[in-house]
Design a protein around this motif. Structure first.
Motif, PDB file in Angstrom:
ATOM      1  N   VAL A 182      21.439  34.943  -3.123  1.00 46.26           N
ATOM      2  CA  VAL A 182      21.114  33.861  -3.367  1.00 46.26           C
ATOM      3  C   VAL A 182      20.867  33.432  -4.862  1.00 46.26           C
ATOM      4  O   VAL A 182      20.519  34.488  -5.765  1.00 46.26           O
ATOM      5  CB  VAL A 182      19.498  33.113  -2.709  1.00 46.26           C
ATOM      6  N   SER A 183      21.076  32.256  -5.254  1.00 47.92           N
ATOM      7  CA  SER A 183      21.307  32.031  -6.948  1.00 47.92           C
ATOM      8  C   SER A 183      20.462  30.802  -6.943  1.00 47.92           C
ATOM      9  O   SER A 183      20.466  29.889  -6.257  1.00 47.92           O
ATOM     10  CB  SER A 183      22.704  32.084  -7.418  1.00 47.92           C
ATOM     11  N   LEU A 184      20.111  30.687  -8.646  1.00 50.36           N
ATOM     12  CA  LEU A 184      19.439  29.484  -9.019  1.00 50.36           C
ATOM     13  C   LEU A 184      19.974  29.058 -10.327  1.00 50.36           C
ATOM     14  O   LEU A 184      20.731  29.983 -11.157  1.00 50.36           O
ATOM     15  CB  LEU A 184      18.026  29.864  -9.284  1.00 50.36           C
ATOM     16  N   LEU A 185      20.140  27.663 -10.528  1.00 46.20           N
ATOM     17  CA  LEU A 185      20.607  27.270 -11.834  1.00 46.20           C
ATOM     18  C   LEU A 185      19.618  27.413 -13.019  1.00 46.20           C
ATOM     19  O   LEU A 185      18.310  27.180 -12.858  1.00 46.20           O
ATOM     20  CB  LEU A 185      20.640  25.675 -11.571  1.00 46.20           C
ATOM     21  N   ASP A 186      20.444  28.103 -14.049  1.00 45.54           N
ATOM     22  CA  ASP A 186      19.483  28.545 -14.953  1.00 45.54           C
ATOM     23  C   ASP A 186      20.379  28.160 -16.306  1.00 45.54           C
ATOM     24  O   ASP A 186      21.274  28.547 -16.747  1.00 45.54           O
ATOM     25  CB  ASP A 186      19.465  30.002 -15.276  1.00 45.54           C
ATOM     26  N   GLY A 187      19.719  26.622 -16.754  1.00 46.17           N
ATOM     27  CA  GLY A 187      20.740  26.037 -17.691  1.00 46.17           C
ATOM     28  C   GLY A 187      21.991  25.666 -17.343  1.00 46.17           C
ATOM     29  O   GLY A 187      22.057  25.038 -16.247  1.00 46.17           O
ATOM     30  N   GLY A 188      23.137  26.345 -17.795  1.00 46.49           N
ATOM     31  CA  GLY A 188      24.585  25.742 -17.267  1.00 46.49           C
ATOM     32  C   GLY A 188      25.160  26.579 -16.167  1.00 46.49           C
ATOM     33  O   GLY A 188      26.290  26.313 -15.641  1.00 46.49           O
ATOM     34  N   GLY A 189      24.625  27.723 -15.921  1.00 43.70           N
ATOM     35  CA  GLY A 189      25.172  28.508 -15.009  1.00 43.70           C
ATOM     36  C   GLY A 189      24.116  29.050 -13.888  1.00 43.70           C
ATOM     37  O   GLY A 189      22.877  28.711 -13.917  1.00 43.70           O
ATOM     38  N   TRP A 190      24.580  29.724 -12.964  1.00 43.77           N
ATOM     39  CA  TRP A 190      23.966  30.177 -11.625  1.00 43.77           C
ATOM     40  C   TRP A 190      23.321  31.817 -12.049  1.00 43.77           C
ATOM     41  O   TRP A 190      24.224  32.789 -12.662  1.00 43.77           O
ATOM     42  CB  TRP A 190      24.673  30.428 -10.518  1.00 43.77           C
TER      43      TRP A 190
END
Length: 357
Positions: free
Chosen positions: A287-295
Motif C-alpha cells: 500500500v502507498s500514500l500520496l506524498d507531495g506529487g508522488g506515491w
C-alpha cells in the motif's frame, strides 16, 4: 420492507473478523423482481449492491437468490436470523449535488487548546460510515462522503419519514442507527450559512419534537471546558473511536480544507486509507500514500483469509500501531477492508500517526 418477497442473512466469524451478508428479492416498481445484497462488518454500516442489472421474473430471481447464498455458504458463511433490510434506490450511484464537510486530524498537542476554548464544542467520533440523509416529500435517500446517492438502511429511512418537513441531515450510520450531528436545511430554510450553534439547536429541537427513535437521534454536544475534559477522558477510558471538535460560530463548508478548518477530529485508534499498489504472492498487498506529487510505499499488509484480495488501485482501510518516523512504514498493519467512499487523492501521508521520537 413491504416489497421484499424473500430475504436471508448469513454470517461469517473467524478470529477478529465478524461479517454479515444479506440477500433479498425485491419487487421492482415497474414489474418483475430484483435481487439486492448488503454486506460488511456486523454492527457496521453495510455496503449495498444488486445481482440483477434489470428486473427478472420471480423464478429467475429465486435462482439468482439461491445461487448467491450457495456461493457464500461455500466460503464459510452460515445461516442466521434476519438482519437489517436496506432500501435500494434506482438512483444509487448518481451525483447528489451535496458533499459533506470533511474533517482534518488534530494533533494531541492541540487538544488542550480547543478543550479550553469556549468557541469549540466537542462530540463523540463514531466508528461508522459518513451519511447525509435527504428527505423530500415521501422519498428518503442517502448520500456518501463522495456526494453520491447510496442505499439507506430501511429502519433509518422509516425513522426519517416520521420527522416533519423536507430536510437534509448529516451524520454517521452504524448498522440501523443514524447518529445525526448537523442539519443543513429544513422545510425550505437553508441553514448552511448559519453558525453551528444555530444549526445544532434547530436539529435538537426538531428531533425532540418528533419524539425518541431507536434508529435516528442527534449526538451529544459538550460546550463547557470542564465537561469537555471529563467527557474526553471518559471516551478514552471506554476505548471509543475518538472525538470531534467544531467551531460553535462557524458555517457549514462542504469538502475538506487543505489544513486546519472549523471542524477537527481526534482519533484514538490509528487508521489510514491507502491505495493498493502491489499484489504479492503470499496473500498480501503493498500500500502507498500520496506524498507531495508522488506515491510513497508504506509497507505490506496481509489479507485475512476471509477477505478477497483487493485489486490494484483499490482504496483500503488499514489499522496500525504507528508509522515509522523515517520512511513512514506502518507497524503492525491490519487490513480492515476496501473503501468505496474514499478517493485515491485522499490517501495522503498527512493521515499518519508517527512513532514519538
Amino acid at each position: 420492507m413491504d416489497n421484499c418477497a424473500e430475504s436471508a442473512t448469513l454470517y461469517f466469524k473467524s478470529g477478529s473478523s465478524d461479517k454479515v451478508y444479506q440477500a433479498q428479492i425485491d419487487a421492482a416498481d415497474g414489474g418483475g423482481y430484483v435481487v439486492n445484497v448488503a454486506y460488511g462488518r456486523r454492527g457496521g454500516s453495510l455496503a449495498t449492491g444488486t445481482k440483477t442489472k434489470s428486473p427478472v421474473d420471480h423464478a429467475a430471481a429465486l435462482r439468482i437468490f439461491h445461487k448467491v447464498l450457495s456461493e457464500k455458504r461455500s466460503k464459510g458463511y452460515t445461516d442466521g436470523d434476519a438482519g437489517t433490510p436496506y432500501l435500494h434506490s434506482e438512483s444509487a450511484g448518481r451525483v447528489s449535488g451535496l458533499v459533506p464537510q470533511l474533517l482534518n486530524v488534530i494533533d494531541e498537542a492541540e487538544v488542550g487548546r480547543v478543550v479550553a476554548d469556549p468557541l469549540w464544542v466537542m462530540q463523540e467520533k463514531f466508528d461508522g460510515r459518513r451519511l447525509m440523509l435527504r428527505k423530500v416529500g415521501g422519498t428518503v435517500e442517502g448520500i456518501n462522503k463522495l456526494g453520491l446517492v447510496i442505499n439507506v438502511a430501511a429502519p433509518i429511512a422509516a425513522a426519517a419519514q416520521t420527522i416533519p418537513g423536507d430536510l437534509v441531515l448529516d451524520g454517521e450510520a452504524i448498522g440501523d442507527r443514524f447518529h445525526v450531528f448537523d442539519m443543513l436545511s429544513h422545510d425550505g430554510t437553508e441553514l448552511r450559512e448559519q453558525p453551528y450553534s444555530a444549526r445544532y439547536g434547530a436539529l435538537a429541537a426538531l428531533l425532540d419534537s418528533a419524539g425518541p427513535s431507536a434508529h435516528l437521534g442527534y449526538v451529544d454536544c459538550w460546550t463547557d471546558a470542564a465537561d469537555k475534559a471529563d467527557q474526553l477522558a471518559a471516551l478514552r477510558t471506554r476505548n471509543a473511536e475518538g472525538a470531534v471538535f467544531k467551531r460553535w460560530d462557524a458555517p457549514y463548508r462542504q469538502g475538506r480544507p487543505s489544513s486546519g478548518g472549523a471542524q477537527l477530529k481526534l482519533k484514538f485508534v490509528a487508521t489510514a486509507s491507502a491505495v493498493v499498489t502491489t499484489i504479492n504472492q503470499q496473500r498480501s498487498v503493498g500500500v502507498s500514500l500520496l506524498d507531495g506529487g508522488g506515491w510513497r510505499s508504506v509497507g505490506n499488509v496481509t489479507v485475512p483469509a476471509n477477505q478477497n484480495v483487493p485489486q490494484l488501485g483499490d482504496v483500503v482501510e488499514v489499522r496500525y500501531l504507528y508509522a515509522a518516523q523515517v520512511g513512514g512504514a506502518l507497524y503492525q498493519p491490519v487490513l480492515l477492508g476496501v473503501r468505496d467512499d474514499v478517493e485515491p487523492t485522499e490517501c495522503v501521508v498527512a493521515q499518519l500517526k508517527f512513532k514519538a521520537s
